[in-house]
Write a protein that holds these residues in place. Structure first.
Motif, PDB file in Angstrom:
ATOM      1  N   TYR A 257     -22.189 -36.176 -56.300  1.00 19.71           N
ATOM      2  CA  TYR A 257     -23.394 -36.176 -56.454  1.00 19.71           C
ATOM      3  C   TYR A 257     -24.349 -37.286 -55.151  1.00 19.71           C
ATOM      4  O   TYR A 257     -23.213 -37.653 -54.855  1.00 19.71           O
ATOM      5  CB  TYR A 257     -23.765 -36.229 -57.392  1.00 19.71           C
ATOM      6  CG  TYR A 257     -23.079 -35.254 -58.417  1.00 19.71           C
ATOM      7  CD1 TYR A 257     -24.824 -34.214 -58.742  1.00 19.71           C
ATOM      8  CD2 TYR A 257     -22.231 -35.594 -59.103  1.00 19.71           C
ATOM      9  CE1 TYR A 257     -24.004 -33.322 -59.311  1.00 19.71           C
ATOM     10  CE2 TYR A 257     -21.780 -34.044 -60.141  1.00 19.71           C
ATOM     11  CZ  TYR A 257     -22.455 -32.775 -60.208  1.00 19.71           C
ATOM     12  OH  TYR A 257     -22.478 -32.074 -60.657  1.00 19.71           O
TER      13      TYR A 257
ATOM     14  N   THR B 263     -16.015 -38.124 -65.884  1.00 17.45           N
ATOM     15  CA  THR B 263     -15.909 -37.191 -64.891  1.00 17.45           C
ATOM     16  C   THR B 263     -14.324 -36.732 -65.759  1.00 17.45           C
ATOM     17  O   THR B 263     -14.615 -35.376 -66.393  1.00 17.45           O
ATOM     18  CB  THR B 263     -15.053 -38.051 -63.815  1.00 17.45           C
ATOM     19  OG1 THR B 263     -15.349 -38.395 -62.907  1.00 17.45           O
ATOM     20  CG2 THR B 263     -14.201 -37.180 -63.039  1.00 17.45           C
TER      21      THR B 263
ATOM     22  N   ASP C 203     -11.490 -38.186 -60.170  1.00 19.83           N
ATOM     23  CA  ASP C 203     -10.846 -36.796 -59.627  1.00 19.83           C
ATOM     24  C   ASP C 203     -10.542 -37.318 -58.393  1.00 19.83           C
ATOM     25  O   ASP C 203     -11.109 -38.006 -57.267  1.00 19.83           O
ATOM     26  CB  ASP C 203     -12.125 -36.178 -59.181  1.00 19.83           C
ATOM     27  CG  ASP C 203     -11.940 -34.940 -58.509  1.00 19.83           C
ATOM     28  OD1 ASP C 203     -10.633 -34.884 -58.446  1.00 19.83           O
ATOM     29  OD2 ASP C 203     -12.921 -34.161 -58.451  1.00 19.83           O
ATOM     30  N   ALA C 204      -8.885 -36.801 -58.561  1.00 13.37           N
ATOM     31  CA  ALA C 204      -8.165 -37.400 -56.722  1.00 13.37           C
ATOM     32  C   ALA C 204      -8.172 -36.000 -55.400  1.00 13.37           C
ATOM     33  O   ALA C 204      -7.978 -36.778 -54.344  1.00 13.37           O
ATOM     34  CB  ALA C 204      -6.401 -37.530 -57.504  1.00 13.37           C
ATOM     35  N   ASN C 205      -9.135 -35.400 -56.128  1.00 12.17           N
ATOM     36  CA  ASN C 205      -9.223 -34.457 -55.192  1.00 12.17           C
ATOM     37  C   ASN C 205     -10.577 -34.700 -54.443  1.00 12.17           C
ATOM     38  O   ASN C 205     -11.250 -34.244 -53.031  1.00 12.17           O
ATOM     39  CB  ASN C 205      -9.505 -32.951 -55.710  1.00 12.17           C
ATOM     40  CG  ASN C 205      -9.979 -31.862 -54.173  1.00 12.17           C
ATOM     41  OD1 ASN C 205      -8.856 -31.831 -53.152  1.00 12.17           O
ATOM     42  ND2 ASN C 205     -11.060 -31.159 -54.326  1.00 12.17           N
TER      43      ASN C 205
ATOM     44  N   LEU D 159     -25.471 -32.377 -56.446  1.00 17.59           N
ATOM     45  CA  LEU D 159     -23.762 -31.991 -56.231  1.00 17.59           C
ATOM     46  C   LEU D 159     -23.571 -31.660 -54.684  1.00 17.59           C
ATOM     47  O   LEU D 159     -24.790 -30.658 -54.030  1.00 17.59           O
ATOM     48  CB  LEU D 159     -24.508 -30.403 -56.487  1.00 17.59           C
ATOM     49  CG  LEU D 159     -21.908 -30.095 -57.197  1.00 17.59           C
ATOM     50  CD1 LEU D 159     -21.397 -30.624 -57.287  1.00 17.59           C
ATOM     51  CD2 LEU D 159     -22.243 -28.306 -57.686  1.00 17.59           C
ATOM     52  N   GLN D 160     -23.424 -32.037 -54.132  1.00 15.48           N
ATOM     53  CA  GLN D 160     -22.583 -31.743 -52.911  1.00 15.48           C
ATOM     54  C   GLN D 160     -21.118 -31.143 -52.597  1.00 15.48           C
ATOM     55  O   GLN D 160     -20.668 -30.576 -53.293  1.00 15.48           O
ATOM     56  CB  GLN D 160     -22.446 -33.539 -51.857  1.00 15.48           C
ATOM     57  CG  GLN D 160     -23.389 -34.350 -52.175  1.00 15.48           C
ATOM     58  CD  GLN D 160     -24.730 -33.728 -51.225  1.00 15.48           C
ATOM     59  OE1 GLN D 160     -24.786 -32.673 -50.667  1.00 15.48           O
ATOM     60  NE2 GLN D 160     -26.314 -33.502 -51.889  1.00 15.48           N
ATOM     61  N   ARG D 161     -21.088 -30.716 -51.560  1.00 16.58           N
ATOM     62  CA  ARG D 161     -19.421 -29.797 -51.345  1.00 16.58           C
ATOM     63  C   ARG D 161     -18.266 -30.813 -51.582  1.00 16.58           C
ATOM     64  O   ARG D 161     -17.253 -29.174 -51.893  1.00 16.58           O
ATOM     65  CB  ARG D 161     -19.563 -29.639 -49.414  1.00 16.58           C
ATOM     66  CG  ARG D 161     -18.898 -30.458 -48.784  1.00 16.58           C
ATOM     67  CD  ARG D 161     -18.655 -29.802 -47.655  1.00 16.58           C
ATOM     68  NE  ARG D 161     -18.209 -30.686 -46.800  1.00 16.58           N
ATOM     69  CZ  ARG D 161     -17.141 -31.765 -46.526  1.00 16.58           C
ATOM     70  NH1 ARG D 161     -16.299 -31.351 -47.493  1.00 16.58           N
ATOM     71  NH2 ARG D 161     -16.481 -32.331 -45.496  1.00 16.58           N
ATOM     72  N   ASP D 162     -17.657 -31.291 -52.016  1.00 19.23           N
ATOM     73  CA  ASP D 162     -17.031 -32.067 -52.221  1.00 19.23           C
ATOM     74  C   ASP D 162     -17.174 -32.350 -54.181  1.00 19.23           C
ATOM     75  O   ASP D 162     -16.074 -32.874 -54.358  1.00 19.23           O
ATOM     76  CB  ASP D 162     -16.892 -33.699 -51.844  1.00 19.23           C
ATOM     77  CG  ASP D 162     -17.327 -34.778 -52.516  1.00 19.23           C
ATOM     78  OD1 ASP D 162     -18.691 -33.992 -52.331  1.00 19.23           O
ATOM     79  OD2 ASP D 162     -17.570 -35.676 -51.670  1.00 19.23           O
ATOM     80  N   GLY D 163     -18.219 -32.237 -54.152  1.00 18.87           N
ATOM     81  CA  GLY D 163     -18.592 -31.663 -56.087  1.00 18.87           C
ATOM     82  C   GLY D 163     -18.887 -33.295 -56.422  1.00 18.87           C
ATOM     83  O   GLY D 163     -18.334 -33.827 -57.663  1.00 18.87           O
TER      84      GLY D 163
ATOM     85  N   THR E 152     -26.335 -27.333 -62.495  1.00 21.16           N
ATOM     86  CA  THR E 152     -25.619 -28.802 -62.738  1.00 21.16           C
ATOM     87  C   THR E 152     -26.642 -30.052 -61.646  1.00 21.16           C
ATOM     88  O   THR E 152     -26.402 -31.241 -62.873  1.00 21.16           O
ATOM     89  CB  THR E 152     -23.961 -28.508 -61.874  1.00 21.16           C
ATOM     90  OG1 THR E 152     -23.687 -29.678 -61.657  1.00 21.16           O
ATOM     91  CG2 THR E 152     -24.601 -28.571 -60.092  1.00 21.16           C
TER      92      THR E 152
ATOM     93  N   VAL F  91     -19.558 -38.767 -60.698  1.00 17.09           N
ATOM     94  CA  VAL F  91     -20.716 -38.005 -62.640  1.00 17.09           C
ATOM     95  C   VAL F  91     -20.864 -39.440 -62.715  1.00 17.09           C
ATOM     96  O   VAL F  91     -21.780 -39.845 -63.771  1.00 17.09           O
ATOM     97  CB  VAL F  91     -20.078 -37.215 -63.383  1.00 17.09           C
ATOM     98  CG1 VAL F  91     -20.480 -37.231 -64.614  1.00 17.09           C
ATOM     99  CG2 VAL F  91     -20.563 -35.791 -62.815  1.00 17.09           C
TER     100      VAL F  91
ATOM    101  N   PRO G 150      -3.802 -28.439 -50.676  1.00 15.42           N
ATOM    102  CA  PRO G 150      -5.727 -27.911 -51.814  1.00 15.42           C
ATOM    103  C   PRO G 150      -4.053 -27.700 -52.857  1.00 15.42           C
ATOM    104  O   PRO G 150      -4.232 -26.806 -54.597  1.00 15.42           O
ATOM    105  CB  PRO G 150      -5.899 -27.339 -50.666  1.00 15.42           C
ATOM    106  CG  PRO G 150      -5.634 -26.589 -49.923  1.00 15.42           C
ATOM    107  CD  PRO G 150      -4.791 -27.971 -49.390  1.00 15.42           C
TER     108      PRO G 150
ATOM    109  N   VAL H  74     -14.652 -28.186 -60.129  1.00 17.11           N
ATOM    110  CA  VAL H  74     -15.806 -28.225 -60.403  1.00 17.11           C
ATOM    111  C   VAL H  74     -16.561 -27.405 -62.021  1.00 17.11           C
ATOM    112  O   VAL H  74     -17.924 -26.887 -61.755  1.00 17.11           O
ATOM    113  CB  VAL H  74     -17.013 -27.861 -59.093  1.00 17.11           C
ATOM    114  CG1 VAL H  74     -17.190 -29.301 -58.447  1.00 17.11           C
ATOM    115  CG2 VAL H  74     -16.527 -27.027 -58.880  1.00 17.11           C
TER     116      VAL H  74
ATOM    117  N   THR I 110     -12.969 -27.186 -54.661  1.00 16.72           N
ATOM    118  CA  THR I 110     -13.047 -28.133 -55.282  1.00 16.72           C
ATOM    119  C   THR I 110     -13.391 -27.981 -57.110  1.00 16.72           C
ATOM    120  O   THR I 110     -12.842 -27.167 -57.397  1.00 16.72           O
ATOM    121  CB  THR I 110     -14.908 -28.686 -55.305  1.00 16.72           C
ATOM    122  OG1 THR I 110     -15.189 -27.824 -56.049  1.00 16.72           O
ATOM    123  CG2 THR I 110     -14.914 -30.021 -53.636  1.00 16.72           C
TER     124      THR I 110
ATOM    125  N   LEU J 112      -3.262 -29.146 -54.982  1.00 13.06           N
ATOM    126  CA  LEU J 112      -4.101 -29.778 -56.100  1.00 13.06           C
ATOM    127  C   LEU J 112      -4.892 -28.719 -56.970  1.00 13.06           C
ATOM    128  O   LEU J 112      -5.106 -29.070 -58.141  1.00 13.06           O
ATOM    129  CB  LEU J 112      -5.447 -30.035 -55.360  1.00 13.06           C
ATOM    130  CG  LEU J 112      -4.861 -31.390 -54.482  1.00 13.06           C
ATOM    131  CD1 LEU J 112      -6.204 -31.787 -53.398  1.00 13.06           C
ATOM    132  CD2 LEU J 112      -4.993 -32.350 -55.840  1.00 13.06           C
TER     133      LEU J 112
END
Lengths: 118, 865
Positions: free
Chosen positions: B581, B825, B833-835, B575-579, B567, B626, B856, A62, A60, B859
């Protein structure tokens, strides 16, 4: 304002203006889009560091949101997801020698933070 | 040497039987012997002593004593769920219940004992149980649930009876203990000790009936227990009559399990037990007996430590040695329902010339009795034994004195009130111990052996010493002493023992808290400059930020504080696993208006958020970027909602049931109290998250006993529980105070929370903190209720300060454009964030997995596709 320039680079880079230097908080990062890349920019006192915002462990973007600090003599940022630390100067992961993230040159010019677009 | 392998049959794989196998394996017996063991229970050896912990969060696996792969070793066979049925001593063979026949060269009977069930009419009713095995406990649990039991009774007020009562209490049953003798634990402690124990146990809500005989178990028409009929055992016993109960546990002593030996024609004791000589050999030289089934040195030994000693003796004998069993120390130290009870040596003072020094405090309910013998030539009176109830901190020291391993103090009152001047009592005491002093009675480990493991063996912690010497792996009672000894040895050998927060501070969290407080330090950089080194890190920065938040009143993201926060705290979201919230508005006590629900629904819909109900009775909105956070909160604050602090190490929720206002069974207004508590402690930064609950009756629908603090309504007021948690290692909360009013609940909670915040380590939940707190629950009660540290006024003032200073962090954020500007962001672009890619599932978004997203690797270069 002192002008701080970090990290050698091979070719003459294009400097991309990111934000005013005084927007940055010492010990904290922001994320900038530089030529389509996500770059994490950190300020530590009056020094600037720029790394890829990508955390290879969590896949990710971050790193700019991590806590900045030191380990021994290394200045570093800890990923907010799984807490691996990356050297602010070299991008090397301090917890796994096989992993590193790209670094970028950064400087302050006319009160503006600039990051080199490779 | 013929080289013929010999066969050893071990009947029984309980604690003692298994210890025998372990010693034999350790000593290389399997080179010559094939060892075949029969284990009647469906599971191999486990820690029976800790059985009641099964109702306090432990699983059967936690109790296992058999190392993984143990029975895979060559030379070992175990038949699980099978027992020796017959022994043919002429032919030297056994046949099992399932028909397995084994010829033996030697045999060891380790068949243990069975619970004694008094011949009371109705004892076979459904709902009557014994207390011996994991299966027994599982049967008790499932019956209690299936039959909806409310009241349970234990027949027997001895050591095992009180253990069983503890188990019933952990199950949430109203618990009665019925003892025939005039007092509890008559075999171990005297009358005044029993009285103190009784007061303490009654405080916990257990009803004790002494001098009471159970004359009948009353059954309902479908054969279930519905009550007990009492007859007074003596004039001061219970009045004859009926007690309605739903479940009965018989725990009135044990009887040796000797039927197999009896059938095999071995010599038996008059009142049961297999007679053995000092080599633990029965009347047949090829057959040994060990543990609770053996009658050794003229008596039965109902504790695990003597059993382990017999196991060591038999292992030695089988390998050709000449070790013998000459009796064992029956000293015990236990925690019964959180109450320390210890008895050692000549506790009743039966030695001629013995006198007792006693201390009996009805206020704190502490009783101490130390028996001393007549003066020796030196003028010193030796300690012979003693009884301790309510405070057993002196146990190890006194026991070492009674064994002659430590000198008796000249001033005998120091036996009751230890001198504090020369350093701390515990380490001073350890230093004075002789090397031969027995530290672990279960495994016969001396101080010298433990010191050697530390000094020569390189052990640096209790875990290492346990693995190396086995000390502390039996009943566990000596673990605090082992821990002190390890620390003492490390310090003595020049090793510094530290609990540093991280490489930047050579202080523990508690020490840093004291420094911040005493020196009125208000910033991290000031603290680092004065007391630290380097630049800080992700460990110390958020920890110090949390302490500063407790001590001060600044908005947590102002000035330098902003750079310290993790954070989650930095963006006031999770914060969650993909960045992305998640956002959790506070829903105090789980009470929410339809309008607020509708507003949350609209926000979730407008921002495309995944919506889920949390375990803490609130609503979690996932997938916010964010830059979306302040806009989401603007909307939420508009409808009167505020931060839920789900992102912080802080009070999370005070969950509640609906309580008296609606529920047919509720006895108090649990929702109102939950809301009051949640609003009082909201935003309180602490070493770890704090979860709480309030239940309106003893049915406990809010699950308050699994929380850091929990309040359960009673007819008279509230019961206050503390230090429980779910999570990785669930642990039940313990009763701090019972039947107290609302004001007292709040007063005790203010003190408890501040004491925890000041003294816990970083990321230490209240349960772990209490487990490590020297003096345990008793000490916590003395601090919080009796104010033994004299700090309660300070704790209350600190909490009052917190309550007065509280402001919603999100409200403060959205009211300030400068603070709002932080939520971007990209600092130089409005792109996103395109990710971050969402997939729709069950009508809601979720983060895409790697194989559902653009490469990825591409990315990673940071290219926006």
């Amino acid at each position: 304002m002192t002008i701080t320039e970090t990290h050698a680079h091979a070719l003459a880079p294009t400097w991309v203006e990111v934000c005013p230097f005084d927007w940055l908080i010492s010990g904290r990062g922001v994320c900038a889009l530089v030529g389509g890349r996500q770059v994490a920019v950190f300020r530590v006192d009056d020094e600037l560091f720029a790394l890829s915002n990508f955390d290879p462990f969590s896949q990710t973007f971050v790193l700019s949101r991590g806590v900045v600090g030191s380990r021994g003599d290394h200045l570093k940022v800890a990923s907010p997801i799984f807490k691996q630390s990356f050297d602010l100067r070299t991008g090397a992961c301090l917890d796994d020698a096989t992993v590193s993230v790209p670094t970028y040159a950064a400087r302050v010019a006319d009160g503006q933070v600039q990051v080199a677009c490779p | 040497m013929s080289g013929r392998r010999r066969t050893l049959v071990v009947a029984g794989n309980g604690m003692v039987g298994h210890r025998l196998l372990e010693i034999l394996v350790e000593r290389g017996a399997t080179a010559e012997w094939d060892i075949v063991t029969f284990c009647e229970e469906p599971r191999v050896a486990y820690d029976r002593v800790a059985l009641s912990s099964l109702f306090a969060g432990a699983t059967a696996e936690d109790l296992e004593l058999v190392a993984p792969g143990f029975f895979d070793q060559v030379g070992l066979t175990v038949h699980v769920g099978d027992a020796v049925a017959t022994v043919d001593r002429e032919q030297h063979n056994v046949v099992s219940q399932r028909g397995v026949r084994v010829d033996y060269d030697a045999m060891v009977l380790a068949t243990g004992s069975v619970p004694f069930v008094p011949p009371v009419p109705g004892r076979d009713a459904r709902g009557c149980f014994v207390y011996r095995t994991v299966d027994d406990l599982e049967a008790i649990r499932s019956y209690a649930i299936e039959a909806g039991c409310r009241v349970g009774a234990v027949v027997g007020g001895g050591l095992l009876g009180l253990e069983a009562a503890n188990a019933l209490k952990s199950l949430g049953l109203e618990t009665h203990v019925v003892e025939f003798a005039p007092r509890l634990m008559p075999a171990q402690i005297d009358e005044r000790g029993s009285a103190a124990l009784r007061l303490r146990i009654e405080e916990l809500g257990v009803v004790v009936h002494t001098a009471t005989a159970t004359s009948e178990i009353v059954r309902s028409s479908d054969g279930r227990v519905k009550g007990m009929r009492f007859a007074a055992a003596s004039p001061d016993g219970a009045t004859p009559g009926d007690l309605p109960v739903d479940l009965v546990v018989f725990s009135a002593g044990i009887r040796p399990r000797d039927d197999l030996a009896r059938a095999a024609g071995l010599t038996m004791g008059e009142r049961g037990g297999i007679v053995v000589d000092e080599a633990c050999r029965t009347s047949d030289p090829a057959v040994y007996a060990i543990g609770e089934c053996a009658l050794a040195v003229g008596r039965l030994w109902g504790l695990v430590a003597p059993g382990y000693q017999m196991a060591a003796v038999v292992a030695d004998q089988i390998l050709g040695g000449d070790r013998t069993f000459a009796g064992a120390d029956l000293s015990t130290k236990l925690k019964l329902m959180g109450v320390d009870v210890a008895s050692f040596g000549d506790s009743f003072g039966t030695t001629p010339g013995a006198e007792a020094i006693t201390f009996d405090d009805p206020v704190t309910k502490v009783y101490k009795r130390v028996v001393v013998g007549p003066a020796a030539i030196t003028g010193v009176r030796p300690v012979l034994g003693g009884i301790l109830v309510g405070d057993a901190t002196m146990y190890e020291t006194l026991m070492q004195m009674s064994r002659g391993a430590m000198p008796t103090p000249e001033r005998l009152e120091e036996l009751i009130f230890p001198a504090r001047s020369a350093g701390s009592a515990s380490t001073g005491g350890i230093g004075a111990l002789a090397g031969s002093a027995l530290i672990c009675s279960c495994n016969t480990v001396t101080k010298a052996q433990i010191c050697a493991a530390v000094a020569g063996g390189g052990c640096t912690d209790v875990a290492g010493v346990k693995a190396c010497t086995r000390a502390g792996t039996g009943c566990g009672g000596c673990v605090p002493l082992v821990s002190d000894l390890v620390r003492f040895e490390l310090v003595a050998s020049g090793v510094e023992v530290r609990n540093d927060l991280c490489e930047h501070f050579a202080f523990s969290r508690q020490e840093l808290f004291d420094i911040l407080r005493a020196q009125r330090i208000a910033s991290f950089s000031e603290l680092l400059l004065a007391h630290g080194r380097g630049r800080g890190c992700e460990v110390c920065k958020p920890a110090v930020a949390s302490m500063l938040a407790t001590l001060g009143d600044a908005y947590i993201l102002d000035g330098e504080q902003a750079s310290l926060q993790d954070t989650n705290d930095h963006f006031l979201a999770n914060l969650q696993r993909d960045g992305t919230y998640s956002v959790v508005p506070r829903v105090p006590g789980g009470e929410i208006t339809p309008d607020q629900l509708i507003a949350i629904g609209h926000v979730a819909k407008d921002f495309g958020l995944y919506t889920k109900i949390t375990g803490g009775q609130r609503i979690d909105l996932f997938g916010a970027r964010v830059d979306q956070l302040p806009h989401i909160w603007q909307r939420l604050v508009e409808v009167g909602m505020e931060s839920g602090h789900a992102y912080g190490k802080a009070l999370r929720t005070v969950k509640s049931c609906v309580g008296r206002n609606w529920c047919r069974f509720g006895v108090q207004d649990s929702t109102a109290l939950a809301i009051e508590l949640e609003l009082r402690y909201r935003g309180l930064r602490s070493p770890h998250k704090v979860k709480a609950a309030v239940s309106g009756c003893s049915r406990e629908c809010a699950e308050a006993q699994s929380k850091d603090f929990g309040v359960i309504a009673t007819e008279q007021g509230w019961n206050l529980y503390v230090c429980g948690n779910g999570g990785l290692k669930p642990q039940h909360a313990v009763l701090l105070a019972g039947d107290i009013d609302r004001e007292t609940v709040i007063r005790y909670l203010d003190r408890f929370l501040m004491f925890y915040i000041r003294t816990a380590d970083r990321l230490e939940r209240t349960a772990t903190w209490l487990n490590k707190l020297e003096g345990g629950l008793d000490y916590l009660r003395r601090v919080v209720i009796d104010d033994c540290l004299g700090l309660c006024a300070e704790f209350e003032a600190d909490m009052a300060g917190h309550v007065a200073r509280y402001r919603c962090e999100w409200k403060e954020t959205i009211e300030d454009p400068e603070r709002m500007a932080r939520f971007r962001t990209f600092v130089n672009s409005d792109e996103t964030d395109a990710n971050v890619v969402f997939i729709s599932e069950r009508g809601q978004p979720r983060p895409a997995y790697a194989d559902e997203k653009p490469d990825p690797a591409l990315l990673a270069l940071g290219r926006t596709p």
